[in-house]
Design a protein around this motif. Structure first.
Motif, PDB file in Angstrom:
ATOM      1  N   LEU A  47       0.832  -1.206   0.000  1.00  0.00           N
ATOM      2  CA  LEU A  47       0.000   0.000   0.000  1.00  0.00           C
ATOM      3  C   LEU A  47       0.862   1.249   0.000  1.00  0.00           C
ATOM      4  O   LEU A  47       0.561   2.222  -0.691  1.00  0.00           O
ATOM      5  CB  LEU A  47      -0.952  -0.003   1.196  1.00  0.00           C
ATOM      6  N   SER A  50       1.984   2.441  -3.320  1.00  0.00           N
ATOM      7  CA  SER A  50       0.910   2.781  -4.251  1.00  0.00           C
ATOM      8  C   SER A  50       0.705   4.282  -4.346  1.00  0.00           C
ATOM      9  O   SER A  50       0.749   4.992  -3.343  1.00  0.00           O
ATOM     10  CB  SER A  50      -0.387   2.117  -3.802  1.00  0.00           C
ATOM     11  N   VAL A  53      -1.270   6.860  -1.723  1.00  0.00           N
ATOM     12  CA  VAL A  53      -1.353   6.383  -0.343  1.00  0.00           C
ATOM     13  C   VAL A  53      -0.291   7.096   0.487  1.00  0.00           C
ATOM     14  O   VAL A  53       0.885   7.076   0.157  1.00  0.00           O
ATOM     15  CB  VAL A  53      -1.181   4.854  -0.256  1.00  0.00           C
ATOM     16  N   ALA A  56      -0.203   3.555   5.757  1.00  0.00           N
ATOM     17  CA  ALA A  56      -1.027   2.369   5.971  1.00  0.00           C
ATOM     18  C   ALA A  56      -0.574   1.699   7.253  1.00  0.00           C
ATOM     19  O   ALA A  56       0.624   1.543   7.483  1.00  0.00           O
ATOM     20  CB  ALA A  56      -0.890   1.410   4.795  1.00  0.00           C
ATOM     21  N   VAL A  67      -5.873   3.245   6.209  1.00  0.00           N
ATOM     22  CA  VAL A  67      -5.102   3.819   5.110  1.00  0.00           C
ATOM     23  C   VAL A  67      -5.439   5.298   4.963  1.00  0.00           C
ATOM     24  O   VAL A  67      -6.601   5.665   4.837  1.00  0.00           O
ATOM     25  CB  VAL A  67      -5.396   3.090   3.774  1.00  0.00           C
ATOM     26  N   ILE A  79      -7.676   0.986  -3.251  1.00  0.00           N
ATOM     27  CA  ILE A  79      -6.986   0.518  -2.045  1.00  0.00           C
ATOM     28  C   ILE A  79      -7.399  -0.921  -1.742  1.00  0.00           C
ATOM     29  O   ILE A  79      -6.555  -1.786  -1.484  1.00  0.00           O
ATOM     30  CB  ILE A  79      -7.274   1.464  -0.865  1.00  0.00           C
TER      31      ILE A  79
END
Length: 119
Positions: A47, A50, A53, A56, A67, A79
């Motif tokens: 995550l 990504s 983001v 997390a 998140v 997500i």
């Protein structure tokens, strides 16, 4: 006249400022099928890599992933898709079978719950 212009500009800036702050960061909580620290590390890393983001964190006690994200760059569906494609369930979505099968045996849904074991 100056007071009226100032009032209009102030009202616009205030309204625009509040709208901007809502778009900067959101938080979503997703129930996962994660079991242990290895699961936690894997999910948080995937995550974290990504787009959009900002952070997390998986709580292993209740298996809920929190998140923080930028809604201009990602959304809740994306997500959850990352979690599913990593091999874990995400709320009502079932883990991608191929990704799940690639997880270490101790991290699969059929494994008995365990804590900070080193695998």
């Amino acid at each position: 006249m100056k007071a009226t212009i100032f009032s209009i500009l102030f009202a616009f800036a205030t309204t625009f400022g509040f709208a901007q702050s809502d778009d900067k960061e959101k938080v979503v909580k997703v129930k996962t099928s994660a079991i242990c620290e290895m699961c936690k590390e894997r999910l948080e890393r995937n995550l974290g890599l990504s787009k959009g983001v900002k952070g997390a964190d998986l709580n292993l006690d209740n298996k809920v992933m929190t998140v923080k994200y930028n809604p201009k760059k990602t959304d809740e569906a994306s997500i959850k898709s990352i979690i599913v494609n990593t091999g874990y369930d995400a709320d009502g979505m079932v883990a991608d079978q191929k990704a799940h099968d690639k997880l270490p045996k101790c991290c699969r849904k059929t494994a008995a719950p365990h804590s900070d074991m080193k695998h």
